[in-house]
Write a protein that holds these residues in place. Structure first.
Motif, mmCIF file in Angstrom:
data_model
loop_
_atom_site.group_PDB
_atom_site.id
_atom_site.type_symbol
_atom_site.label_atom_id
_atom_site.label_comp_id
_atom_site.label_asym_id
_atom_site.label_seq_id
_atom_site.Cartn_x
_atom_site.Cartn_y
_atom_site.Cartn_z
ATOM 1 N N TYR A 169 2.378 -5.099 1.499
ATOM 2 C CA TYR A 169 2.609 -4.704 0.000
ATOM 3 C C TYR A 169 3.635 -3.619 0.005
ATOM 4 N N GLU A 183 6.325 -1.093 -2.020
ATOM 5 C CA GLU A 183 6.903 -0.431 -3.156
ATOM 6 C C GLU A 183 8.588 -0.199 -2.812
ATOM 7 N N HIS A 210 3.422 6.898 -8.130
ATOM 8 C CA HIS A 210 2.282 6.529 -7.230
ATOM 9 C C HIS A 210 2.849 7.336 -6.141
ATOM 10 N N SER A 249 -0.334 0.918 -0.884
ATOM 11 C CA SER A 249 -1.134 1.234 -1.946
ATOM 12 C C SER A 249 -2.576 1.077 -1.181
ATOM 13 N N ALA A 256 6.651 -4.804 -4.746
ATOM 14 C CA ALA A 256 6.313 -4.285 -6.075
ATOM 15 C C ALA A 256 7.158 -3.635 -6.835
ATOM 16 N N GLY A 280 7.401 -1.245 -13.733
ATOM 17 C CA GLY A 280 6.820 -1.105 -12.350
ATOM 18 C C GLY A 280 7.499 -0.077 -11.495
ATOM 19 N N PHE A 319 -5.393 -0.901 -3.646
ATOM 20 C CA PHE A 319 -4.928 -2.275 -4.144
ATOM 21 C C PHE A 319 -4.823 -3.251 -2.719
ATOM 22 N N GLY A 374 -3.082 3.124 -7.304
ATOM 23 C CA GLY A 374 -1.749 3.084 -7.898
ATOM 24 C C GLY A 374 -1.075 1.593 -8.110
ATOM 25 N N GLY A 375 -1.152 1.018 -6.643
ATOM 26 C CA GLY A 375 -0.599 -0.459 -6.529
ATOM 27 C C GLY A 375 -0.932 -1.226 -7.420
ATOM 28 N N SER A 376 -2.125 -1.196 -8.174
ATOM 29 C CA SER A 376 -2.536 -2.158 -8.854
ATOM 30 C C SER A 376 -1.864 -1.839 -10.285
ATOM 31 N N GLY A 377 -1.692 -0.720 -10.657
ATOM 32 C CA GLY A 377 -1.143 -0.484 -11.799
ATOM 33 C C GLY A 377 0.538 -1.029 -11.787
ATOM 34 N N ILE A 378 1.315 -0.866 -10.506
ATOM 35 C CA ILE A 378 2.599 -1.085 -10.609
ATOM 36 C C ILE A 378 2.631 -2.820 -10.544
ATOM 37 N N VAL A 379 1.834 -3.442 -9.842
ATOM 38 C CA VAL A 379 2.200 -5.111 -9.957
ATOM 39 C C VAL A 379 1.561 -5.273 -11.503
ATOM 40 N N ALA A 387 6.340 3.344 -12.667
ATOM 41 C CA ALA A 387 4.986 3.735 -11.930
ATOM 42 C C ALA A 387 4.881 3.731 -10.709
#
Lengths: 686, 686
Positions: free
Chosen positions: B246, B248, B288, B195, B275, B281, B198, A342-347, B284
């Motif tokens: 990291y 969110e 997540h 995440s 993020a 973002g 990620f 999920g984190g990849s998609g957000i960044v 997303a």
């Protein structure tokens, strides 16, 4: 119309607008550099018996690289060295030879060039330093060298450069650390750089990250062949698919606009790393190659205006070149994302949106299909998180890829694989490679797995031409550049700058450093730029009578070429009522004479103060770019925030509209946007 | 004072200011996570006989990593698996065990936690997904899990996480691709990420670029242990020297301020990759981990205010951690540069200046000494280009290093080596290593040579603790962060937020959603914030008489809690003259009632219009951060340009001054800067 535009200030800086001969035109254009990059023989003039010296490096490099043509050493002191025959001069070679690598001391270089001319050697790369970068004596040597080039007809790279590579032809006409790196793999990226050591450091690092190169040219002082000419040659070269340059500055910067147009026409990206963009950088550049670094604002304007791509480090060069190597162009700004974390998609989403892309919702059909297979702790919405659980059943992963590829809303597809390795990486790569051939949309991967642990994945991606980039953020930024370049092609290619003709009745002082307000306005009027109604009072005239036809409130301004900064001199009064006019006229004259005793006063301008937004349009005759238009909102926005945008003139109406939209205060135009553009268009002159 | 400040607008958004119980305080603070990271035994609850399943990964990983303590598998269906004894539950283990890795299905997790509590296992890492991120049922399971955690006293990482690593202790309590990467080298960087996939991709990539890790925690849903608590624990850990996360979002974002202060106190950098900073973002992130992402503007303000370092990709994390690992702190913002290629120095200078550093001219003594040894085609000025010719005589290179290191104007020294390799790289590295020990200034290298071709150079740099970073731009950016962090320590550590006490006589409606203007002003007055002089007219009162003591022109405003947006409702008239006052009062009442029929009108406010700059100060009670102050210039700057700056309250006078300086329109304060700060200080309340 004038009223809606608001007041138009005009300023003509830096010399007479009309004496601006575009220097862009006087440079020689390359006919063909074929013989430079594919010489049938290479002479090394100033060949050294010591392979660790500058005259020795190219001998070793040409031999190690496996150059197939003749290598002719020139050094009158030797008969032979390093197993090769030595000639006393180029004329004595007597065999087919198209390129000379010159490493003799600076005072001998001009003669070496003339020697090449007599020997029929059409191109030279001069490694020797000690020219204009070293002071007065060097400048003289460089002038002499320039004469030798013109008179001999030899086309020259350098001097003060680290040399050039032509990888397919195995030409390693260079010295320094790159002379040891003869195992670089050939590829389709060509590049030119105004710093040899740094340029080859970029090449070295980019090569290590997977780029293959075709031509690399350290251009040095650019006494003959310069960066714009090299970029144009790369664009003409069928073997080149992507181009970059490290550029401190060029006196013929306007030619970059032509490079940009050609880039859009051919679809080959040209990445420009403009260095010396801060005072500290400019100072450093001055003592480096003594290049004219120019205004960074104008360079940025020129790049934006012509489809050139600005980069500022090695990583973006690598990433952008990789994406373009796929040879696919997106039809719009949208991107679909499938990730396993999920984190990849957000960044990715954060970076993509910042780069100007959109992540539209998937179509209903896509969503319905994805919902059936994505687990509850993942997400079926763009950017989708199909989760790493898919690797337990690769058919699910393939299905997800096919579902998203079929979505007509998406122009590109990014797949984010985090750092999987081994068999997961292999199976994912094979699944992606399989679907990649069934679409013509750009399809790319972010993957930080270790290459050494996943050779099969690398093989699968490479065979299918699927680019993979280290991090989701880097992939998003590069994909955004791909989208922007495609959009620039659609947007900019149809545009044509208007032909500019000088009105016959326009007379201006030939060599004035700056124009007075009435003269400026005369220029504007000649080009049909609407300006506020006004009268020019001569000294002592009856202000109230003269202004009887105008509507108050008035702007009252001194008119004198000796006083370019009227406001500071107290020469301007705004918002003057009818009854205060006489006093205001006297006041501006008094203040002006006090500020600049003896100034020649042409009169006092009384103008209607237009309603609307105050707009400042400046015409700059830039050293590097020639005529350029600056647009700014007046008042606090300009003074405090430097809310200014530039374009190299001439340009069309759409470009003018974009300038307005770019201003941070553009929202002020609410409702009547477009009108001012029409006026600026009239200003788009040369 | 009020007149100089200009009008103070007050707005209190999002709930009652005073009911804001700082949620920051209610989180449990870690006492010690020593047993979490250094457990004397590890239970795997939900251990699977299939090593490819989530309950199998940690078994394989713990074994491969070489964990020295006991590994206790819990699965009632087996007596033994993978050569290890299997227990029916945690209570049956009966040996020293401090950590449970839980991989049972979501509905069974709460009971597993209670089982741990009974067994005396103090910490758990829950890998299982299927909680609040999956909808209503999951939210219920998560609430139950939370109860189990509170009641059992077990401290928990997760659920819905990929697990954690403690590298020195060889604890690999994780599943997924990281479970295969048990050869990561131990080091001093600790990290937490929201995440897992990620986060471990970042770790993997950073490790490949030379970072060594200590603790890595995928924090998942953070139902118990959350990011601020982990960061605080890392700061307390003597083995950790650099930290990144990291993030969110976190509901207890205010605790980041404490993390920042502790970071400055300990000198350990905390890098935060925030993020979900764009709408795409945020959307997303919602699907997540369902984290509350909060306002990016406020996160940025909080980071700036507290010395936390914002990063936005893997490369900056690697570079910054490398520079900090040297353990040296610059005394100021200046940097000296020695390069062997002019271009490197230029792009370094550009990036350094953009990052807030300066490249001061070398001292006269330095210049004189350098001029003697730098060749004419190089440059002895900062950034100096000593040229690659120095490698012909390494004593020159060493001399140049010593000369520049002795210059008292320089706080750091960067050496730019382009892409040299082999013996040049070795000799350069050894020369640098030799001088590095003779200074306590940060000394670092940009070098893109291939490591495989230069093992001796790597060895020399590593032995001397000299960090080397791939490109000059990346080095400059990281060095700028080093300088900024040191400056933040000097600047922010002495500051103390003022103690805020509520004036006893302040009465406010307990649950109002927004305060009316008079109520807002009452709050401000209670805190001694100067506001313009005014009278409140009740409906029907004689305006002219009531305002007799005030100086025109007046601002006339409707006062009604039902009409928060007065201007839109036509409830405001500005610049009203004495004679127009009656009409203006009637007009705002009529307009207000027309805009919101039935609104309860408390009256009409008639205020002096203060001279000066219009300043807008907003008090926001933010979901994540609690009370926060927004400062903006009024008028066009706020409306068009969003020229706003934020700080989390309370804060001191210096912080308030910085807010003013940060506004793009700050130049408008010319001449009386400082005064407004004094007023904002009074507003710095909780």
């Amino acid at each position: 119309m004038a009223a809606r535009l608001g007041r138009v200030h005009s300023s003509i800086e830096n010399g007479n607008l009309l004496s601006a001969v575009p220097r862009a035109i006087d440079g020689r254009q390359h006919v063909s550099f074929d013989r430079l990059f594919h010489p049938r023989g290479v002479a090394i003039i100033g060949a050294s018996s010591d392979l660790t010296r500058i005259g020795g490096h190219p001998i070793k490099a040409m031999q190690n690289a496996g150059y197939k043509g003749g290598i002719f050493l020139v050094n009158p002191k030797y008969q032979e060295m390093h197993g090769l025959k030595c000639y006393p001069d180029a004329q004595s070679i007597g065999q087919q030879c198209d390129l000379a690598i010159i490493a003799v001391p600076a005072p001998a270089v001009a003669n070496a060039i003339r020697d090449c001319g007599r020997a029929g050697i059409s191109h030279a790369v001069v490694l020797t330093a000690g020219f204009r970068e070293t002071g007065a004596e060097g400048r003289q040597l460089e002038a002499e060298l320039k004469r030798a080039v013109r008179e001999s007809g030899v086309r020259m790279v350098g001097p003060n450069c680290q040399g050039m590579l032509s990888l397919e032809a195995r030409v390693w006409a260079a010295f320094g650390s790159v002379a040891d790196e003869t195992d670089f793999r050939p590829g389709n990226v060509s590049c030119a750089f105004q710093s040899g050591g740094f340029g080859y450091a970029i090449v070295n690092l980019a090569e290590a990250q997977g780029l293959g190169f075709r031509y690399c040219v350290s251009s040095g002082n650019e006494t003959d062949i310069d960066t714009p000419e090299l970029l144009a040659a790369f664009l003409d070269d069928v073997g080149t698919t992507a181009i970059f340059t490290y550029l401190e500055g060029t006196p013929n910067a306007r030619r970059l606009l032509d490079v940009g147009r050609k880039s859009l026409e051919t679809g080959k990206p040209v990445m420009i790393w403009k260095a010396a963009t801060t005072d500290a950088g400019i100072k450093a550049a001055a003592s480096h190659t003594a290049n004219m670094t120019g205004s960074y604002d104008l360079y940025r304007a020129a790049l934006r205006q012509s489809g050139l791509i600005e980069v500022d480090d090695v990583e973006p060069i690598v990433d952008i070149a990789k994406l373009f190597a796929q040879g696919r162009s997106p039809n719009g700004n949208s991107v679909g994302v499938l990730s396993i974390s999920g984190g990849s998609g957000i960044v990715y989403a954060d970076a993509a949106v910042r780069g100007g892309m959109t992540l539209p919702p998937f179509s209903e059909q896509t969503l319905v299909a994805l919902r059936k297979i994505v687990p509850s702790f993942g997400s079926p919405e763009n950017p989708a998180d199909v989760t790493a659980s898919f690797f337990n059943d690769m058919s699910l992963f393939t299905s997800a890829l096919e579902i998203v590829l079929a979505d007509p809303r998406l122009d590109q597809l990014s797949i984010l694989l985090a750092s999987i390795s081994g068999s997961s990486a292999q199976r994912a790569a094979e699944a992606i490679a399989a679907v990649a051939n069934r679409t013509d949309k750009p399809l790319h991967v972010a993957w930080s797995g270790r290459h050494a642990k996943s050779p099969e994945a690398i093989k699968a991606f490479s065979a299918a031409g699927v680019p993979f980039i280290t991090t989701p953020v880097r992939l998003a930024r590069a994909a955004a550049v791909l989208a922007r370049f495609a959009a620039d092609r659609r947007r900019l290619l149809p545009r044509r700058a208007p032909q500019v003709r000088l009105p016959a009745d326009l007379e201006l002082p030939a060599a004035a450093a700056s124009l007075s307000e009435t003269e400026s306005k005369a220029v504007l009027r000649a080009f049909d730029v609407p300006i506020a109604r006004e009268v020019l009072l001569s000294l002592g005239a009856d202000a109230t009578a003269a202004a009887a036809g105008l509507r108050p409130p008035f702007a009252v301004k001194i008119v004198s070429r000796d006083i370019p900064h009227k406001t500071e001199a107290g020469g301007v009064k705004l918002g003057v009522a009818k009854e205060g006019l006489g006093a205001a006229v006297r006041s501006v004259i008094d203040s002006a004479l006090k500020a600049k005793p003896g100034a020649k006063i042409d009169g006092v301008l009384v103008a209607e103060m237009a309603q609307g937004i105050e707009v400042l349009i400046g015409v700059i005759n830039d050293e590097s770019f020639g005529p350029t238009i600056a647009l700014a909102l007046g008042g606090v926005l300009t003074e405090v925030l430097h809310d200014v945008t530039y374009r190299i003139a001439p340009f069309d109406l759409d470009t003018a509209r974009e300038m307005i939209a770019e201003l941070r205060g553009a929202r002020l135009f609410d409702g009547y946007r477009g009108k001012p553009a029409a006026d600026k268009e009239a200003l788009a002159q040369t």
